[in-house]
Design an enzyme around this catalytic site. Structure first.
Site, PDB file in Angstrom:
ATOM      1  N   CYS A   1      15.032  -1.332  52.715  1.00 16.31           N
ATOM      2  CA  CYS A   1      15.041   0.083  53.113  1.00 16.31           C
ATOM      3  C   CYS A   1      13.784   0.801  52.661  1.00 16.31           C
ATOM      4  CB  CYS A   1      16.273   0.769  52.551  1.00 16.31           C
ATOM      5  SG  CYS A   1      16.461   0.512  50.783  1.00 16.31           S
TER       6      CYS A   1
ATOM      7  N   GLY B   1      23.281   2.054  54.556  1.00 15.04           N
ATOM      8  CA  GLY B   1      23.089   1.432  55.865  1.00 15.04           C
ATOM      9  C   GLY B   1      22.138   2.263  56.700  1.00 15.04           C
ATOM     10  N   SER B   2      22.312   2.194  57.996  1.00 17.03           N
ATOM     11  CA  SER B   2      21.370   2.865  58.888  1.00 17.03           C
ATOM     12  C   SER B   2      21.623   4.371  58.951  1.00 17.03           C
ATOM     13  CB  SER B   2      21.501   2.275  60.288  1.00 17.03           C
ATOM     14  OG  SER B   2      22.812   2.485  60.757  1.00 17.03           O
ATOM     15  N   THR B   3      20.595   5.107  59.311  1.00 17.47           N
ATOM     16  CA  THR B   3      20.712   6.556  59.457  1.00 17.47           C
ATOM     17  C   THR B   3      21.719   6.887  60.558  1.00 17.47           C
ATOM     18  OG1 THR B   3      18.496   6.908  58.616  1.00 17.47           O
ATOM     19  CG2 THR B   3      19.388   8.650  60.002  1.00 17.47           C
TER      20      THR B   3
ATOM     21  N   GLU C   1      22.859   6.365  51.454  1.00 18.67           N
ATOM     22  CA  GLU C   1      21.566   5.710  51.225  1.00 18.67           C
ATOM     23  C   GLU C   1      21.169   5.097  52.556  1.00 18.67           C
ATOM     24  OE1 GLU C   1      19.916   5.848  48.477  1.00 18.67           O
ATOM     25  OE2 GLU C   1      21.366   6.198  46.879  1.00 18.67           O
TER      26      GLU C   1
ATOM     27  N   VAL D   1      24.464   5.242  61.519  1.00 22.47           N
ATOM     28  CA  VAL D   1      25.857   5.139  61.054  1.00 22.47           C
ATOM     29  C   VAL D   1      26.128   6.196  59.978  1.00 22.47           C
ATOM     30  CG1 VAL D   1      27.575   3.653  59.943  1.00 22.47           C
ATOM     31  CG2 VAL D   1      26.101   2.719  61.722  1.00 22.47           C
ATOM     32  N   GLY D   2      25.147   6.476  59.152  1.00 22.30           N
ATOM     33  CA  GLY D   2      25.306   7.529  58.142  1.00 22.30           C
ATOM     34  C   GLY D   2      25.679   8.849  58.795  1.00 22.30           C
TER      35      GLY D   2
ATOM     36  N   LYS E   1      33.739  -2.561  51.655  1.00 24.82           N
ATOM     37  CA  LYS E   1      33.560  -3.459  52.804  1.00 24.82           C
ATOM     38  C   LYS E   1      32.126  -3.992  52.821  1.00 24.82           C
ATOM     39  CE  LYS E   1      32.318  -2.862  57.123  1.00 24.82           C
ATOM     40  NZ  LYS E   1      31.535  -4.092  57.368  1.00 24.82           N
TER      41      LYS E   1
END
Ligand code: TAP
Length: 494
Positions: free
Chosen positions: A301, A245-247, A267, A249-250, A193
């Site tokens: 990043c 992506g962002s921490t 990542e 959402v991770g 996605k």
């Protein structure tokens, strides 16, 4: 000789594709909307809920794209599962042929991909043309090489299976390449996605997969927002999740799949130190700052967003940096003379502006380049803060825009304490003419990647990834391949 063999192999995929497709004509031909790419077919968008894709440089709508549902994700996972058996059993050199063909087709369409990426993301055409797209081709070439060697170099390992991959908007096609190339080389199939803000080059990439005759179901691309991403990560028939992506959402994804057998690599964000010692080549270090924080509008990043300067040279360094800022050009990203384009969206502009205002309220002094910004579009003048406390918001939070903070240090120990005073651990850049000092610092700084007298150097052959809240797992090189392989002995465990 190896090279000639590669060329011969890719020739099996027919004549070189057209290299001069017109981006506007391509968009116009798809005015009704783009759909997903599932099981080797484009679904179209008829009857599907769509979202608008905006050019952040002028706020105009570029396209409409379908928003993936649970049914779409399920169909994509089923297609990937069905394709896995045959694809994973192909000899590695056979899979490599397809990767070579993808690389070659992207190279031939470099101009098309560069313009499309710039329109979709807002980054300068100089960067998409000279950095993003060449690195994408390089990534596929490099992993075609691994495909050729996978059986011998990774004896006792097998592909993981069906991989769910979710990527961000800052390097749309490059992040796709980082995900898809190693997965395919190792014999996996994928459901990917793209970010909702930047789906267009992934659509063009799917066209390339179609044209080269990649077997149906090996690559599936489902568009949509975060909820589509969650559906992919949570799907019961996904064997591995790869997320960039962002921490925040991770963390959600890690919780979501905890307890399942899914393999995971994350990542995530960063707040990387850029350390300048008083013996550094000052002109080089100033140029380094330009690359560290103003490349890609700072939406990187591993951006060197915390400048740490040794006290004795701080004023001289800041003055040089301000002088250099006077020469930066910000504006229409399709203009080849621009250094900095638009932020990815109006939302991102709002977020960056709010963080910068917070920095001022907390006592920071902001220096910004004296530029006139275009009236329309998501532009932000590049800048850096001085007089900031290490515990202030702008020193702690990832701004993900063209603004750095600058603080001073006296000794190497103090520099290390400041550098490691962050929850992240993605990258670091160290500037000194004393290689012993630089190497000593490199070993002590907590970061997945350390550059000495350089910054933001990325290559398909080198593993990239973080520590702490910057995530885990590596992308690129031999280390990156392990993320897409399982040791056979693990499968034999009761
Ligand atoms: P996110 O908001 O985290 O989004 C990344 C992707 O995840 C998007 O495709 C997003 O969908 C999707 N997503 C959102 N919620 C989800 C959920 N609950 N489950 C599954 N997927 C979900 O990050 P971003 O704003 O796009 O990108 C910026 C961040 O990425 C920064 O923190 C940056 O540091 C990091 N980044 C890290 C690296 C590496 S290599 N460490 C490289 C690039 C970027 P939509 O956005 O489409 O809704």
């Amino acid at each position: 000789m190896g090279q000639i063999k590669d060329i011969l192999r890719t020739m099996e995929y027919g004549p070189a594709p057209e290299s001069n497709i017109d981006v506007q004509a391509w968009l116009d031909a798809n005015k009704k909307g783009f759909g997903h790419f599932i099981n080797g077919k484009f679904t179209g968008s008829e009857g599907l809920k769509t979202f608008a894709v905006i050019n952040p440089a002028n706020a105009k709508v570029l396209a409409k794209v379908a928003n993936g549902t649970a049914e779409d994700v399920d169909a994509a996972v089923k297609a990937a599962r069905a394709a896995f058996g045959k694809w994973s059993k192909l000899p590695g050199h056979e899979r490599a042929k397809y990767l070579y063909a993808i690389a070659r087709h992207i190279q031939k369409r470099e101009r098309f991909f560069s313009v499309l990426e710039t329109m979709d993301n807002g980054k300068p055409i100089r960067e998409t043309r000279d950095i993003d797209i060449p690195l994408v081709a390089r990534h596929f070439y490099h992993h075609a090489g691994w495909g050729e060697m996978v059986e011998t170099e990774f004896e006792g390992f097998s592909p993981v299976g069906v991989c769910g991959q979710v990527i961000p908007w800052n390097f749309p096609l490059l992040m796709l390449a980082w995900k898809i190339a190693p997965a395919l080389a190792a014999g996996n199939t994928v459901v990917l996605k793209p970010a909702e803000l930047t789906p267009l080059t992934a659509i063009a990439f799917a066209e390339v997969c179609h044209e080269i005759g990649l077997p149906a179901g090996v690559v599936n691309i489902v568009h949509g927002d975060g909820s589509t991403g969650a559906l992919i990560c949570g799907h019961e028939d996904i064997d591995k999740v790869a997320f960039t992506g962002s921490t925040e959402v991770g963390r959600i994804i890690r919780e979501q799949i905890a307890g399942s057998e899914k393999k995971l690599s994350l990542e995530l964000g960063g707040k990387s130190p850029f350390i300048v010692f008083e013996d550094a080549d000052m002109d080089g270090a100033v140029e380094g700052v330009v690359d560290a924080i103003w490349f890609n509008q700072g939406e990187v990043c591993c951006a060197g967003s915390r400048i740490l300067v040794q006290e004795g040279i701080a004023e001289r360094f800041y003055n040089k940096l301000r002088k250099r800022m006077e020469t930066l050009r910000v504006g229409d990203p399709l203009d080849k003379t621009m250094d900095i384009g638009a932020l990815v969206s109006a939302g991102q502009l709002k977020r960056v502006s709010a963080l910068v205002e917070r920095g001022k309220v907390e006592g920071g002094t902001l220096w910004q380049a004296p530029v006139t910004l275009p009236a329309k579009g998501s532009y932000f003048a590049p800048g850096f803060f001085t007089d900031v406390e290490p515990a202030s918001t702008v020193c702690e939070v990832e701004i993900f825009g063209p603004v750095a903070t600058a603080t001073t240090f006296r000794t190497p120990d103090e520099a290390i304490a400041l550098a490691n005073n962050t929850k992240y651990g993605l990258a670091a850049s160290i500037w000194s003419e004393n290689i012993n000092l630089a190497l000593d610092m490199a070993a002590r700084v907590k970061a997945g990647v350390v550059w000495i007298n350089s910054t933001n150097l990325l290559d398909a052959g080198a593993g990239f990834g973080g520590y702490r809240e910057s995530g885990f797992g590596r992308e690129g090189g031999r280390e990156g391949l392990y993320e897409y392989l399982t040791a056979d002995w693990e499968k034999r465990l009761p």
